[in-house]
Enzyme design. Structure first.
Site, short mmCIF file in Angstrom:
data_model
loop_
_atom_site.label_atom_id
_atom_site.label_comp_id
_atom_site.label_asym_id
_atom_site.label_seq_id
_atom_site.Cartn_x
_atom_site.Cartn_y
_atom_site.Cartn_z
N ARG A 135 -18.85 -4.15 12.41
CA ARG A 135 -19.05 -5.50 12.06
C ARG A 135 -17.91 -6.57 12.83
O ARG A 135 -18.15 -7.63 12.73
CB ARG A 135 -18.66 -5.58 10.60
CG ARG A 135 -17.28 -5.25 10.29
CD ARG A 135 -16.95 -5.72 8.77
NE ARG A 135 -15.61 -5.04 8.54
CZ ARG A 135 -14.39 -5.52 8.36
NH1 ARG A 135 -14.42 -6.98 9.00
NH2 ARG A 135 -13.25 -4.90 8.01
N SER B 249 -10.55 -10.15 17.25
CA SER B 249 -11.91 -10.12 17.88
C SER B 249 -12.72 -11.39 18.14
O SER B 249 -13.52 -11.68 19.00
CB SER B 249 -12.69 -9.25 16.98
OG SER B 249 -12.73 -9.84 15.45
N ARG C 109 -6.00 -3.04 22.57
CA ARG C 109 -6.40 -2.88 21.60
C ARG C 109 -7.86 -2.37 21.73
O ARG C 109 -8.54 -3.02 22.40
CB ARG C 109 -6.48 -3.89 20.51
CG ARG C 109 -7.09 -3.47 19.23
CD ARG C 109 -7.00 -4.85 18.40
NE ARG C 109 -6.86 -4.40 16.66
CZ ARG C 109 -7.30 -5.28 15.91
NH1 ARG C 109 -7.85 -6.60 16.29
NH2 ARG C 109 -7.16 -5.18 14.69
N ASP D 63 -0.81 -8.93 8.66
CA ASP D 63 -2.14 -9.03 9.11
C ASP D 63 -2.58 -10.60 9.10
O ASP D 63 -3.89 -10.91 9.15
CB ASP D 63 -2.98 -8.40 8.44
CG ASP D 63 -4.51 -8.33 8.67
OD1 ASP D 63 -4.81 -8.23 9.92
OD2 ASP D 63 -5.27 -8.41 7.57
N TYR E 275 -8.56 0.65 16.34
CA TYR E 275 -8.92 0.29 14.94
C TYR E 275 -10.33 0.93 14.65
O TYR E 275 -11.30 0.63 15.41
CB TYR E 275 -9.11 -1.48 14.91
CG TYR E 275 -9.11 -1.89 13.53
CD1 TYR E 275 -8.96 -1.15 12.19
CD2 TYR E 275 -9.87 -3.16 13.22
CE1 TYR E 275 -9.09 -1.59 11.16
CE2 TYR E 275 -9.91 -3.53 12.19
CZ TYR E 275 -9.64 -3.02 10.78
OH TYR E 275 -9.77 -3.33 9.72
N TYR F 206 -17.05 -13.97 13.43
CA TYR F 206 -16.60 -15.04 12.62
C TYR F 206 -15.90 -16.14 13.22
O TYR F 206 -15.37 -16.03 14.35
CB TYR F 206 -15.64 -14.38 11.49
CG TYR F 206 -14.37 -13.68 12.17
CD1 TYR F 206 -13.33 -14.67 12.31
CD2 TYR F 206 -14.39 -12.52 12.50
CE1 TYR F 206 -11.94 -14.21 12.62
CE2 TYR F 206 -13.29 -12.11 13.27
CZ TYR F 206 -12.29 -12.91 13.27
OH TYR F 206 -11.19 -12.16 13.82
O1 0GZ Z 1 -10.88 -5.81 9.14
C1 0GZ Z 1 -11.01 -6.84 9.94
O2 0GZ Z 1 -11.62 -7.63 9.56
C2 0GZ Z 1 -10.18 -7.10 10.68
C3 0GZ Z 1 -10.35 -8.06 11.98
C4 0GZ Z 1 -9.69 -8.25 13.16
C5 0GZ Z 1 -9.93 -8.89 14.21
O3 0GZ Z 1 -10.97 -9.69 14.27
O4 0GZ Z 1 -9.23 -8.88 15.22
O5 0GZ Z 1 -8.22 -7.67 13.11
C6 0GZ Z 1 -7.96 -6.81 12.15
O6 0GZ Z 1 -6.35 -6.49 12.18
C7 0GZ Z 1 -8.68 -6.61 10.93
#
Ligand code: 0GZ
Length: 292
Positions: free
Chosen positions: A126, A73, A120, A245, A152, A45
């Site tokens: 995705r 990310s 992390r 978040d 995660y 994104y």
């Molecule tokens: O569920 C998500 O889209 C998301 C994405 C990210 C990230 O892009 O790092 O971090 C999060 O804590 C949750």
């Protein structure tokens, strides 16, 4: 991917709930600013800038004292934007890095110097192209002893994650509780499975976070989330940390009001004692242990 996305509220309400002094928003991110800190070519994104100035204004607006900035990310394994957020916080932020597993020990030491206290591992297809468990384990063994590992993943892969999690050589923190289906209730299969993971090691912690993501269909005020998560916080109160978040990556179609996100706290942690642990004592143990 060319259009830049806004996933955060432009004018969040002030929460009704007042966090205790020293409260830490222990899961938030910064995006860019892109001109200074470009996004990863592998990003899934492309957000508008959500830099430290916005994050710290929100911190003050919501009544928090400190932040833990988790590398998002969209910045891949270049931690420059997150390190910048920490650097300009005046000591009020620390962070969690995402690294190329081939990182050198000297680079890990530099991350520690820059305020990182964990790394992390992201298993969401995705969000990342690959998640090599063998390489993750190798780098995990080279982390400073007092660092932790944030993971995660989604509930449907919890079973296959068990051997990997069991092998992790540091304290583990599970982002967003591994995304259980909260509509199943506190005794549903997803919560039961997550509890059995917590029971497998007493150094697995979790974040009871993201009502907006996990109770998306019902929406604000996220009653299923409150019902399913409050018993978990009560039963594992020494092992949870909380965060907004913000800026809510990928939530552009259902942007939450951060004031309402904060108002979830007393619903999942109804006593002053639980709130103190969730917002102050527990995150201090992971991120500012030298002050305890
Ligand atoms: O569920 C998500 O889209 C998301 C994405 C990210 C990230 O892009 O790092 O971090 C999060 O804590 C949750």
């Amino acid at each position: 991917m060319s259009e830049r996305i806004i996933s955060w509220h432009g004018n969040p309400s002030r929460p009704t709930y007042t966090p205790p002094p020293g409260a830490i928003d222990a899961h938030c991110h910064v995006f860019g600013p892109m001109a200074q800190f470009p996004f990863s070519p592998k990003a899934k994104y492309l957000p508008e800038d959500a830099g430290p100035d916005k994050l710290f204004a929100l911190r003050d607006h919501l009544g928090f004292s400190r932040n833990v900035i988790v590398q998002a990310s969209c910045h891949g394994t270049n931690n420059a934007a997150t390190l910048n957020g920490i650097a300009v916080s005046g000591g009020k932020a620390r962070g969690v890095a995402v690294v190329d597993p081939a990182i050198s020990d000297e680079e890990i030491a530099a991350l520690h110097q820059g305020g990182m206290r964990g790394i992390r591992f992201n298993f969401l297809k995705r969000l990342v192209d690959d998640a090599p468990k063998d390489k993750f384990l190798e780098v995990a063994h080279r982390l400073p002893k007092d660092w932790h590992i944030v993971i995660y993943f989604e509930a449907d892969i919890l079973e296959e994650m068990r051997p990997f999690i069991a092998a992790l050589p540091r304290l583990v923190v599970v982002d967003h509780m591994g995304r259980p289906d909260v509509t199943q209730g506190p005794d549903g299969p997803d919560m039961k499975a997550f509890r059995s993971l917590l029971d497998s090691r007493d150094d697995i912690w979790f974040k009871p976070t993201c009502p907006d993501r996990l109770d998306l269909a019902a929406g604000d005020p996220w009653n299923n989330f409150a019902d399913a998560v409050a018993p978990l916080v009560a039963d594992y109160s020494d092992r949870c940390i909380w965060g907004t978040d913000w800026p809510h990556p990928n939530m552009e179609k259902a942007i939450p009001d951060d004031g309402h996100i904060v108002d979830m706290i007393p619903r999942i942690a109804p006593t002053a004692e639980l709130q103190q642990k969730l917002l102050v004592t527990n995150p201090m143990r992971l991120y500012w242990p030298e002050e305890l």
